[in-house]
Scaffold this motif. Structure first.
Motif, PDB file in Angstrom:
ATOM      1  N   PRO A  94     -42.796 -29.329   4.459  1.00 15.79           N
ATOM      2  CA  PRO A  94     -44.220 -29.519   5.492  1.00 15.79           C
ATOM      3  C   PRO A  94     -45.187 -28.129   3.956  1.00 15.79           C
ATOM      4  O   PRO A  94     -43.994 -27.508   3.486  1.00 15.79           O
ATOM      5  CB  PRO A  94     -43.818 -28.604   5.886  1.00 15.79           C
ATOM      6  N   ALA A  95     -45.842 -28.340   3.773  1.00 16.51           N
ATOM      7  CA  ALA A  95     -46.689 -27.247   2.934  1.00 16.51           C
ATOM      8  C   ALA A  95     -46.953 -26.448   2.661  1.00 16.51           C
ATOM      9  O   ALA A  95     -47.224 -25.845   1.876  1.00 16.51           O
ATOM     10  CB  ALA A  95     -48.795 -28.872   2.511  1.00 16.51           C
ATOM     11  N   ASP A  96     -47.003 -25.804   4.331  1.00 13.40           N
ATOM     12  CA  ASP A  96     -46.965 -24.124   4.261  1.00 13.40           C
ATOM     13  C   ASP A  96     -45.623 -24.078   4.258  1.00 13.40           C
ATOM     14  O   ASP A  96     -44.320 -24.217   4.541  1.00 13.40           O
ATOM     15  CB  ASP A  96     -48.142 -23.669   5.330  1.00 13.40           C
ATOM     16  N   ALA A  97     -46.059 -22.434   3.683  1.00 16.36           N
ATOM     17  CA  ALA A  97     -44.835 -21.389   3.614  1.00 16.36           C
ATOM     18  C   ALA A  97     -44.043 -21.586   4.664  1.00 16.36           C
ATOM     19  O   ALA A  97     -42.538 -21.548   4.458  1.00 16.36           O
ATOM     20  CB  ALA A  97     -45.496 -20.581   3.118  1.00 16.36           C
ATOM     21  N   GLY A  98     -44.314 -21.230   6.017  1.00 15.91           N
ATOM     22  CA  GLY A  98     -43.483 -20.832   7.406  1.00 15.91           C
ATOM     23  C   GLY A  98     -42.663 -22.184   7.539  1.00 15.91           C
ATOM     24  O   GLY A  98     -41.490 -22.029   7.825  1.00 15.91           O
ATOM     25  N   GLY A  99     -43.585 -23.399   7.342  1.00 11.70           N
ATOM     26  CA  GLY A  99     -42.628 -24.347   7.861  1.00 11.70           C
ATOM     27  C   GLY A  99     -41.291 -24.863   6.273  1.00 11.70           C
ATOM     28  O   GLY A  99     -40.738 -25.247   6.935  1.00 11.70           O
ATOM     29  N   ALA A 100     -42.199 -24.647   5.045  1.00 16.83           N
ATOM     30  CA  ALA A 100     -40.745 -24.914   4.181  1.00 16.83           C
ATOM     31  C   ALA A 100     -40.492 -24.042   4.147  1.00 16.83           C
ATOM     32  O   ALA A 100     -38.199 -24.026   3.926  1.00 16.83           O
ATOM     33  CB  ALA A 100     -41.334 -24.292   2.344  1.00 16.83           C
ATOM     34  N   LEU A 101     -39.866 -22.408   4.720  1.00 14.25           N
ATOM     35  CA  LEU A 101     -38.511 -21.716   5.008  1.00 14.25           C
ATOM     36  C   LEU A 101     -37.785 -22.429   5.954  1.00 14.25           C
ATOM     37  O   LEU A 101     -36.730 -22.584   6.077  1.00 14.25           O
ATOM     38  CB  LEU A 101     -39.344 -20.525   5.244  1.00 14.25           C
ATOM     39  N   ALA A 102     -38.232 -22.813   6.846  1.00 16.84           N
ATOM     40  CA  ALA A 102     -37.898 -23.282   8.502  1.00 16.84           C
ATOM     41  C   ALA A 102     -37.245 -25.037   8.553  1.00 16.84           C
ATOM     42  O   ALA A 102     -36.080 -24.605   8.133  1.00 16.84           O
ATOM     43  CB  ALA A 102     -39.302 -23.273   9.533  1.00 16.84           C
ATOM     44  N   TRP A 103     -37.931 -25.310   6.662  1.00 16.82           N
ATOM     45  CA  TRP A 103     -37.145 -26.984   7.003  1.00 16.82           C
ATOM     46  C   TRP A 103     -35.783 -26.786   6.342  1.00 16.82           C
ATOM     47  O   TRP A 103     -34.803 -27.414   6.234  1.00 16.82           O
ATOM     48  CB  TRP A 103     -37.856 -27.341   5.900  1.00 16.82           C
ATOM     49  N   LEU A 104     -36.118 -25.389   5.187  1.00 15.93           N
ATOM     50  CA  LEU A 104     -35.012 -24.767   4.267  1.00 15.93           C
ATOM     51  C   LEU A 104     -33.867 -24.390   5.221  1.00 15.93           C
ATOM     52  O   LEU A 104     -32.833 -25.383   4.164  1.00 15.93           O
ATOM     53  CB  LEU A 104     -35.198 -24.546   2.894  1.00 15.93           C
ATOM     54  N   HIS A 105     -33.853 -23.908   5.913  1.00 18.65           N
ATOM     55  CA  HIS A 105     -33.143 -22.786   6.556  1.00 18.65           C
ATOM     56  C   HIS A 105     -32.418 -24.644   7.396  1.00 18.65           C
ATOM     57  O   HIS A 105     -31.094 -24.643   7.612  1.00 18.65           O
ATOM     58  CB  HIS A 105     -33.041 -22.232   8.055  1.00 18.65           C
ATOM     59  N   ASP A 106     -33.563 -25.339   8.072  1.00 18.56           N
ATOM     60  CA  ASP A 106     -31.867 -26.515   8.809  1.00 18.56           C
ATOM     61  C   ASP A 106     -31.834 -27.048   8.130  1.00 18.56           C
ATOM     62  O   ASP A 106     -30.770 -27.879   8.420  1.00 18.56           O
ATOM     63  CB  ASP A 106     -34.232 -26.436   9.081  1.00 18.56           C
ATOM     64  N   SER A 107     -31.931 -26.981   7.062  1.00 20.66           N
ATOM     65  CA  SER A 107     -31.382 -28.469   6.036  1.00 20.66           C
ATOM     66  C   SER A 107     -29.929 -27.873   5.905  1.00 20.66           C
ATOM     67  O   SER A 107     -28.948 -28.412   5.645  1.00 20.66           O
ATOM     68  CB  SER A 107     -31.845 -28.547   4.247  1.00 20.66           C
ATOM     69  N   ALA A 108     -29.461 -26.374   5.245  1.00 17.26           N
ATOM     70  CA  ALA A 108     -28.381 -25.607   5.253  1.00 17.26           C
ATOM     71  C   ALA A 108     -27.294 -26.034   7.043  1.00 17.26           C
ATOM     72  O   ALA A 108     -26.531 -26.426   6.856  1.00 17.26           O
ATOM     73  CB  ALA A 108     -28.558 -24.138   4.642  1.00 17.26           C
ATOM     74  N   ALA A 109     -28.020 -25.461   7.955  1.00 18.90           N
ATOM     75  CA  ALA A 109     -27.669 -25.713   8.893  1.00 18.90           C
ATOM     76  C   ALA A 109     -27.228 -27.323   9.968  1.00 18.90           C
ATOM     77  O   ALA A 109     -26.351 -27.516   9.966  1.00 18.90           O
ATOM     78  CB  ALA A 109     -28.576 -25.492  10.010  1.00 18.90           C
ATOM     79  N   ALA A 110     -28.364 -28.292   8.865  1.00 15.62           N
ATOM     80  CA  ALA A 110     -27.773 -29.043   9.442  1.00 15.62           C
ATOM     81  C   ALA A 110     -26.409 -29.885   8.219  1.00 15.62           C
ATOM     82  O   ALA A 110     -25.571 -30.593   8.736  1.00 15.62           O
ATOM     83  CB  ALA A 110     -28.641 -30.527   8.963  1.00 15.62           C
ATOM     84  N   VAL A 111     -26.187 -29.300   7.155  1.00 11.31           N
ATOM     85  CA  VAL A 111     -24.429 -29.821   6.925  1.00 11.31           C
ATOM     86  C   VAL A 111     -23.894 -29.174   7.218  1.00 11.31           C
ATOM     87  O   VAL A 111     -22.401 -29.699   7.729  1.00 11.31           O
ATOM     88  CB  VAL A 111     -24.445 -29.157   5.845  1.00 11.31           C
ATOM     89  N   ILE A 112     -23.498 -28.305   8.261  1.00 15.20           N
ATOM     90  CA  ILE A 112     -22.602 -27.154   9.236  1.00 15.20           C
ATOM     91  C   ILE A 112     -22.188 -27.678  10.267  1.00 15.20           C
ATOM     92  O   ILE A 112     -21.344 -28.124  10.546  1.00 15.20           O
ATOM     93  CB  ILE A 112     -23.096 -25.950   8.793  1.00 15.20           C
ATOM     94  N   ASP A 113     -23.598 -28.735  11.070  1.00 15.82           N
ATOM     95  CA  ASP A 113     -23.143 -28.839  12.236  1.00 15.82           C
ATOM     96  C   ASP A 113     -23.135 -30.257  11.694  1.00 15.82           C
ATOM     97  O   ASP A 113     -22.212 -30.940  12.766  1.00 15.82           O
ATOM     98  CB  ASP A 113     -24.956 -29.082  12.546  1.00 15.82           C
ATOM     99  N   ALA A 114     -22.883 -30.982  10.871  1.00 17.32           N
ATOM    100  CA  ALA A 114     -22.643 -32.619  10.469  1.00 17.32           C
ATOM    101  C   ALA A 114     -20.819 -32.715  10.526  1.00 17.32           C
ATOM    102  O   ALA A 114     -21.277 -33.579  10.963  1.00 17.32           O
ATOM    103  CB  ALA A 114     -23.157 -33.499   9.624  1.00 17.32           C
ATOM    104  N   VAL A 115     -20.979 -31.326   9.755  1.00 18.20           N
ATOM    105  CA  VAL A 115     -18.978 -30.932   9.614  1.00 18.20           C
ATOM    106  C   VAL A 115     -18.406 -30.999  11.023  1.00 18.20           C
ATOM    107  O   VAL A 115     -17.382 -32.246  11.712  1.00 18.20           O
ATOM    108  CB  VAL A 115     -19.265 -30.534   8.411  1.00 18.20           C
ATOM    109  N   GLU A 116     -19.267 -29.843  11.884  1.00 18.66           N
ATOM    110  CA  GLU A 116     -18.496 -30.144  12.992  1.00 18.66           C
ATOM    111  C   GLU A 116     -18.013 -30.880  13.986  1.00 18.66           C
ATOM    112  O   GLU A 116     -17.335 -31.811  14.270  1.00 18.66           O
ATOM    113  CB  GLU A 116     -19.102 -28.758  13.343  1.00 18.66           C
ATOM    114  N   SER A 117     -19.208 -31.696  13.525  1.00 16.48           N
ATOM    115  CA  SER A 117     -19.820 -32.903  14.748  1.00 16.48           C
ATOM    116  C   SER A 117     -18.434 -34.186  14.200  1.00 16.48           C
ATOM    117  O   SER A 117     -18.121 -34.766  14.988  1.00 16.48           O
ATOM    118  CB  SER A 117     -21.028 -33.666  14.881  1.00 16.48           C
ATOM    119  N   THR A 118     -18.575 -34.121  13.029  1.00 17.79           N
ATOM    120  CA  THR A 118     -18.151 -35.322  12.302  1.00 17.79           C
ATOM    121  C   THR A 118     -16.100 -35.178  11.819  1.00 17.79           C
ATOM    122  O   THR A 118     -15.625 -35.522  12.904  1.00 17.79           O
ATOM    123  CB  THR A 118     -18.082 -35.730  10.933  1.00 17.79           C
TER     124      THR A 118
END
Length: 244
Positions: A72-96
């Motif tokens: 997202p364009a706003d700083a807070g949204g961008a920060l949450a997006w970045l953190h969710d991105s890293a968590a997505a990798v770990i979650d995908a490995v755990e589920s797969t």
């Protein structure tokens, strides 16, 4: 090493470093990029890796097709997006399943391979952000050692018409920090490079504190920021032909 915990920590540090910074700040170690483009690259890369793992892909996926590939364009949204991105990798490995084979740059590998790869993508690009902002960069010695080893793994698996070392040429890297075990021997072969941990005589030897050695290896610090003994042309050729 808990690579999943390290990935989350490096991601948090990158977020803290960039959240209040001007997103249009140029990143000199990534010519043509701004901080926003760097953060986008890291976050989208995480989501791309997560998609590969989640889909059990056996071939590369176009990063442009990854869902939510821009912050997202706003700083807070961008920060949450970045953190969710890293968590997505770990979650995908755990589920797969960590041991399930998926596509990688180096051929089929266990899904957990992607956590380590994304960890060091973030480790290096956090250095880029620190350099762009004139901020100090610190890294755990063990992470720095593993970043260099992981990079050599990638280079060893990557075909190249411009071989970083001539066949038969050896490069020795030696971390000089007290209590740090970090030495590598890299050899030029007829098909590329091969490496192994340990001590040995090289045509060129590169020595320095492990974080300085890591940054120099990734061309995030001047070539002369570490001590080079022997044939300096070997080190120069290596750096010219191993862009990250």
């Amino acid at each position: 090493m808990d690579t999943a915990a390290a990935l989350i920590d490096q991601n948090r540090l990158l977020g803290e470093l960039t959240r209040a910074a001007d997103p249009s700040t140029p990143v000199p170690t990534c010519p043509g990029w701004t901080l926003r483009q760097l953060v986008t690259h890291v976050g989208r890369g995480h989501r791309w890796a997560a998609t590969i793992v989640r889909d059990k892909a056996d071939a590369p996926i176009d990063p442009r097709t990854v869902a939510d590939g821009k912050p997202p364009a706003d700083a807070g949204g961008a920060l949450a997006w970045l953190h969710d991105s890293a968590a997505a990798v770990i979650d995908a490995v755990e589920s797969t399943g960590a041991d399930v084979p998926v596509w990688t740059f180096t051929g089929p590998q266990p899904a957990s391979w992607w956590i380590r790869r994304r960890l060091h993508e973030e480790t290096v690009h956090r250095a880029d952000a620190a350099i762009a902002l004139g901020e100090p960069y610190a890294l755990d010695a063990g992470l720095a050692v593993d970043a260099v080893s992981e990079w050599f793994d990638l280079l060893g698996a990557r075909p190249s018409d411009a071989a970083p070392l001539a066949p038969g040429t050896t490069l020795h890297l030696h971390a000089t920090d007290e209590g740090v075990t970090g030495e590598w021997i890299v050899r030029g072969t007829d098909t590329g490079v091969a490496w192994e941990p340990g001590h040995g005589k090289g045509d060129a030897a590169v020595r320095g504190p492990v974080v300085d050695l890591m940054l120099a290896t990734f061309r995030r610090a001047p070539a002369d920021s570490v001590d080079v003994l022997g044939d300096t042309g070997v080190w120069t050729r290596w750096l010219e032909r191993t862009g990250f």
